[in-house]
Design a protein around this motif. Sequence first.
Motif, PDB file in Angstrom:
ATOM      1  N   GLY A   1       0.830  -1.062  -0.198  1.00 38.35           N
ATOM      2  CA  GLY A   1       0.071   0.061   0.010  1.00 38.35           C
ATOM      3  C   GLY A   1       0.836   1.380   0.121  1.00 38.35           C
ATOM      4  N   LYS A   2       2.126   1.196  -0.004  1.00 43.82           N
ATOM      5  CA  LYS A   2       2.966   2.220  -0.159  1.00 43.82           C
ATOM      6  C   LYS A   2       3.856   2.667  -1.375  1.00 43.82           C
ATOM      7  N   ILE A   3       3.950   1.436  -1.950  1.00 48.00           N
ATOM      8  CA  ILE A   3       4.571   1.531  -3.280  1.00 48.00           C
ATOM      9  C   ILE A   3       3.755   1.128  -4.791  1.00 48.00           C
ATOM     10  N   PHE A   4       4.086   2.395  -5.597  1.00 45.60           N
ATOM     11  CA  PHE A   4       2.958   2.340  -6.781  1.00 45.60           C
ATOM     12  C   PHE A   4       3.816   2.439  -7.886  1.00 45.60           C
ATOM     13  N   ASP A   5       3.500   1.851  -9.230  1.00 42.09           N
ATOM     14  CA  ASP A   5       4.198   2.077 -10.422  1.00 42.09           C
ATOM     15  C   ASP A   5       3.974   3.435 -10.995  1.00 42.09           C
TER      16      ASP A   5
END
Length: 305
Positions: free
Chosen positions: A124-128
């Motif tokens: 929930g803290k890393i996104f592309d």
Amino acid sequence: MNNKKSAAQAEGFELQELHELGEYLAKQDFSRESDPAAVLRQVRSRSIQKQQEDDRMKNKQRIRRPVMIAASLLVAAVVSVSFVRPSFAQEMLERVLNSVHLGHIEVAQMDGSHPKEFPDAWKGKIFDQEGNPVTSFNPMPEAIFNAAGEAIVNFDGDKLITLSEQEQLDKEASEQKFTVKEAVKLDQYALFKVKLPEYLPEGFAFDHGEFYKDEAGVSGQIVELFFASKDKDKRIWMQLRLANEENAFSMATDDKVEQVKIKGTDAVLVSDRSLDWEANGVMYGLSTRGLDRAEVLKIAESINW
């Protein structure tokens, strides 16, 4: 190499050592040891490039590096807790494929084929780039961002570090360094005779050396040597350390580890790009990028220690 000692170390990672590994890694930022833009996505298949080299450039901005382990070997979150389960210790034992011990230097080759569990703390803290959540290391996007759209370039234990945060860390680290531009002046600060390669590939030249600072001023125990080249795809970097228990270190990597000879002295070659050895009271580390095995060995052979 003492084969019995090496085998024992390969077979016997103590639980206490893994405990210390966790505590140590929890404090690290891997800013110099890895390519910041690719650290996380290379947890499984390290570039280190560097990475063995970068990983070692990553060689923690510390005078003391008791234990160093590559980002590709372990997800930091797995060992960033204050304890390590016995089952994890056993898993580590089973993953050691090769171990080379040279005085104050030890390098272990690990089986990197085991899948890594994505840390719960990162979910929930890393996104592309498109804003989609990243929940697995396979695959890991080449660029990753936090919820605010800031680029994530590094990690410190469970903490994800943004580009602006990393720039501040690098600034603080640079303030703890003392730079020497002239090679002839390096011996004025080192606690040993600084030996530079007499052979460098075409286009390379000595650029500068860096010493660490401590409470007393400039510490002469460690010097980092940088060599400049017009070809940005190639790099040579060295680190010389006074050989003692304070500067002793261990590394683990899933790259190929090989014991070789440099002018009759035992050395450890990692991924055909990085060399470490100890001679006459000095620990030598040579890291390269864009050079082949023969060039790496030739550079090392030209150092008259």
